[in-house]
Design an enzyme around this catalytic site. Structure first.
Site, PDB file in Angstrom:
ATOM      1  N   LYS A 209     -81.491 -47.899  63.741  1.00  0.00           N
ATOM      2  CA  LYS A 209     -81.929 -46.556  62.945  1.00  0.00           C
ATOM      3  C   LYS A 209     -83.185 -46.230  63.954  1.00  0.00           C
ATOM      4  CE  LYS A 209     -81.196 -44.131  59.250  1.00  0.00           C
ATOM      5  NZ  LYS A 209     -80.021 -43.879  58.620  1.00  0.00           N
TER       6      LYS A 209
HETATM    7  P1  NAD Z   1     -80.578 -33.757  54.424  1.00  0.00           P
HETATM    8  O1  NAD Z   1     -82.009 -33.659  55.098  1.00  0.00           O
HETATM    9  O2  NAD Z   1     -79.564 -33.000  54.719  1.00  0.00           O
HETATM   10  O3  NAD Z   1     -81.179 -33.630  52.666  1.00  0.00           O
HETATM   11  C1  NAD Z   1     -82.164 -34.205  52.067  1.00  0.00           C
HETATM   12  C2  NAD Z   1     -82.248 -33.429  50.575  1.00  0.00           C
HETATM   13  O4  NAD Z   1     -83.255 -34.272  49.922  1.00  0.00           O
HETATM   14  C3  NAD Z   1     -82.804 -31.986  50.683  1.00  0.00           C
HETATM   15  O5  NAD Z   1     -82.046 -31.192  49.785  1.00  0.00           O
HETATM   16  C4  NAD Z   1     -84.202 -32.287  50.376  1.00  0.00           C
HETATM   17  O6  NAD Z   1     -84.633 -31.058  49.771  1.00  0.00           O
HETATM   18  C5  NAD Z   1     -84.085 -33.333  49.433  1.00  0.00           C
HETATM   19  N1  NAD Z   1     -85.325 -34.078  49.274  1.00  0.00           N
HETATM   20  C6  NAD Z   1     -86.220 -34.363  50.105  1.00  0.00           C
HETATM   21  N2  NAD Z   1     -87.475 -34.930  49.470  1.00  0.00           N
HETATM   22  C7  NAD Z   1     -87.200 -34.819  48.258  1.00  0.00           C
HETATM   23  C8  NAD Z   1     -87.901 -35.372  46.996  1.00  0.00           C
HETATM   24  N3  NAD Z   1     -89.125 -35.794  47.160  1.00  0.00           N
HETATM   25  N4  NAD Z   1     -87.525 -35.217  45.738  1.00  0.00           N
HETATM   26  C9  NAD Z   1     -86.075 -34.660  45.580  1.00  0.00           C
HETATM   27  N5  NAD Z   1     -85.403 -34.225  46.805  1.00  0.00           N
HETATM   28  C10 NAD Z   1     -85.840 -34.366  47.953  1.00  0.00           C
HETATM   29  O7  NAD Z   1     -80.405 -35.509  54.238  1.00  0.00           O
HETATM   30  P2  NAD Z   1     -78.969 -36.021  54.237  1.00  0.00           P
HETATM   31  O8  NAD Z   1     -78.607 -36.282  55.364  1.00  0.00           O
HETATM   32  O9  NAD Z   1     -78.191 -35.606  52.988  1.00  0.00           O
HETATM   33  O10 NAD Z   1     -79.528 -37.577  53.799  1.00  0.00           O
HETATM   34  C11 NAD Z   1     -79.890 -37.917  52.137  1.00  0.00           C
HETATM   35  C12 NAD Z   1     -79.942 -39.327  52.125  1.00  0.00           C
HETATM   36  O11 NAD Z   1     -78.729 -39.738  52.436  1.00  0.00           O
HETATM   37  C13 NAD Z   1     -81.068 -40.040  53.233  1.00  0.00           C
HETATM   38  O12 NAD Z   1     -81.298 -41.357  52.363  1.00  0.00           O
HETATM   39  C14 NAD Z   1     -79.924 -40.709  54.188  1.00  0.00           C
HETATM   40  O13 NAD Z   1     -80.559 -41.622  54.896  1.00  0.00           O
HETATM   41  C15 NAD Z   1     -78.803 -40.785  53.263  1.00  0.00           C
HETATM   42  N6  NAD Z   1     -77.598 -40.801  54.437  1.00  0.00           N
HETATM   43  C16 NAD Z   1     -77.181 -39.645  55.010  1.00  0.00           C
HETATM   44  C17 NAD Z   1     -76.168 -39.787  55.557  1.00  0.00           C
HETATM   45  C18 NAD Z   1     -75.517 -38.688  56.638  1.00  0.00           C
HETATM   46  O14 NAD Z   1     -74.430 -38.879  57.010  1.00  0.00           O
HETATM   47  N7  NAD Z   1     -76.137 -37.558  56.464  1.00  0.00           N
HETATM   48  C19 NAD Z   1     -75.392 -40.969  55.799  1.00  0.00           C
HETATM   49  C20 NAD Z   1     -75.525 -42.020  55.030  1.00  0.00           C
HETATM   50  C21 NAD Z   1     -76.820 -42.034  54.304  1.00  0.00           C
END
Ligand code: NAD
Length: 435
Positions: free
Chosen positions: A125
């Site tokens: 990561k």
């Molecule tokens: P992203 O940046 O697309 O979206 C993040 C979302 O979280 C946004 O809507 C933002 O407004 C919201 N957010 C941020 N801070 C916040 C808070 N304090 N309270 C409430 N909402 C809040 O990110 P993503 O890619 O959707 O990732 C989200 C989670 O999923 C992370 O933990 C990431 O590690 C995990 N994840 C992502 C992927 C991927 O393929 N993108 C894969 C596995 C896991």
């Protein structure tokens, strides 16, 4: 189970008291999760300390010239937790709260996740401690390129393959791929996944994590006799993962009743109009202001009447302070590490089924694996093929984990760790120690 995980082997020391329980950083939480699985590892427990030590952690300085002529320095990280089963694999996060502890934990969860769905990767990561919203596009590009060049000594298509995570996207991956390729003197599309389709990206990658969340959620609902057509869903985070998962649950007939993002929380008990909300969020950058939903206090999100709760934002959101208030029968961890170990115990005591991150959000890395395979062979598959393979892998992996949980009478998180850690440590054992 002790609240203080052992940081080391038999002669090791415990973490100091200020790092205990909910005060623990993400790495401490991961250590607790490993401690829970050791009793189930049999003879492989001999190798378990491997899981408690990242193989390699790189901290880099990322200096760039800002548009106003001043020089800014950002702290960047790339951690390769384990490469016993294959090259490192895991996303890159741009966030002002990124720490080494967080990146270490996220890299370790990638090792577990990749082994859980049996893709031939270790875990890694990366991240930069920055709020990218404060940067212009040019500054963002310069920072991304300098970071890529700095970590270029340890990444590569057969060494460690980054991907998008919070606040990083296809464009960032394109800049990373280009920078790495320029330094190598040859285009190396396989150095990152989650790229634009026109640069060797895969169809279906953008939706893959949300689709995986939906797939394991549907399987679990079937096991516990929950009718998705009647289910009410609350989602925290409306980015890549949360918005797609919400859309797929709504398409399956569920009512999405509450959504929270960084700007606030909206609530509509009759069910939000998902296509309209997606368009609103794309236009406004937030779900706030969406009509006719009402706005509720952020803390009230945890009291919302719902059947399924999907944390899909950041770590440590479900804590001992709110776990007792959650009404859902099922929590599907779209985010990485959203539930603290204490909260995990509270949910288990209350019979709330938790589908852990290490299987629930593994759809993204599964299609990243497909992307990497397609890049190596320069032969690209149709979206239907990709989605069908994704769903098959996720269903099979979940079924195996469900059975292990039943067999040992443990949570799905511990069951996933059992399956994954056995695979990682078996590979470690087969390879042996060098020298
Ligand atoms: P992203 O940046 O697309 O979206 C993040 C979302 O979280 C946004 O809507 C933002 O407004 C919201 N957010 C941020 N801070 C916040 C808070 N304090 N309270 C409430 N909402 C809040 O990110 P993503 O890619 O959707 O990732 C989200 C989670 O999923 C992370 O933990 C990431 O590690 C995990 N994840 C992502 C992927 C991927 O393929 N993108 C894969 C596995 C896991």
């Amino acid at each position: 189970m002790s609240a203080t995980p052992s940081l080391s082997g038999p002669s090791g020391h415990a973490l100091p008291s200020y790092l205990q329980a909910d005060q623990l950083g993400p790495w401490g939480i991961y250590l607790q999760q490993v401690d829970r699985v050791i009793p189930y590892l049999g003879h492989l427990a001999r190798w378990a300390e491997t899981l408690k030590r990242p193989k390699r952690a790189l901290i880099v300085d990322v200096p760039i010239e800002l548009d106003n002529g001043t020089i800014a320095h950002f702290e960047g990280y790339r951690v390769q937790h384990n490469t016993s089963r294959g090259p490192g694999k895991g996303g890159v996060r741009f966030h002002q709260d990124v720490t080494l502890s967080e990146v270490m934990a996220l890299s370790a969860w990638m090792s577990v996740k990749n082994a859980a769905v049996n893709v031939p990767y270790g875990g890694a990561k990366g991240g930069i401690r920055v709020d990218p919203k404060t940067l212009s596009r040019g500054e963002l590009e310069r920072m991304t390129r300098r970071y890529t060049s700095e970590i270029g000594i340890i990444i590569g298509p057969t060494k460690d393959i980054p991907a998008p995570d919070v606040n990083t996207n296809e464009q960032i991956m394109a800049w990373m791929m280009d920078t790495y390729s320029m330094n190598q003197g040859a285009t190396a599309t396989g150095v990152v996944t989650g790229k634009p389709i026109d640069l060797g990206g895969s169809l279906g990658r953008r939706e893959a994590t949300g689709r995986g969340v939906f797939t394991v959620g549907s399987e679990a609902a079937r096991h516990i006799g929950m009718d998705l057509g009647q289910a009410r869903v609350a989602v925290q985070g409306f980015g890549n993962v949360g918005s797609i998962a919400a859309k797929l649950f709504a398409q399956a007939g569920a009512r999405v009743v509450a959504v929270q993002d960084h700007a606030g929380t909206i609530y509509q008990p009759a069910g939000l109009d998902l296509p309209a909300l997606l368009a609103h969020a794309a236009r406004e950058g937030t779900v706030m202001g969406f009509q006719p939903a009402e706005t509720i206090a952020n803390d009230s999100f945890w009291d919302v009447d719902c059947d399924i709760l999907i944390p899909a934002a950041l770590e440590q959101q479900i804590t001992a302070a709110n776990a007792g208030r959650i009404k859902a029968r099922m929590v599907i961890e779209g985010a990485n590490g959203p539930t603290t170990p204490q909260a995990d115990d509270i949910l288990q005591e209350r019979n709330v089924l938790v589908l852990p991150d290490v299987i629930a959000n593994a759809g993204g890395v599964t299609v990243s694996y497909f992307e990497w395979v397609q890049d190596f062979s320069s032969f690209f598959w149709s979206e239907d093929e990709i989605n069908a393979r994704l769903v098959r892998i996720m269903k099979e992996a979940f079924e195996g984990i469900w059975n292990v949980a039943q067999q040992h009478k443990v949570s799905l998180r511990t069951a996933t760790f059992i399956v994954a850690c056995q695979r990682i440590l078996h590979a470690r054992e087969l390879r042996g120690l060098y020298p």
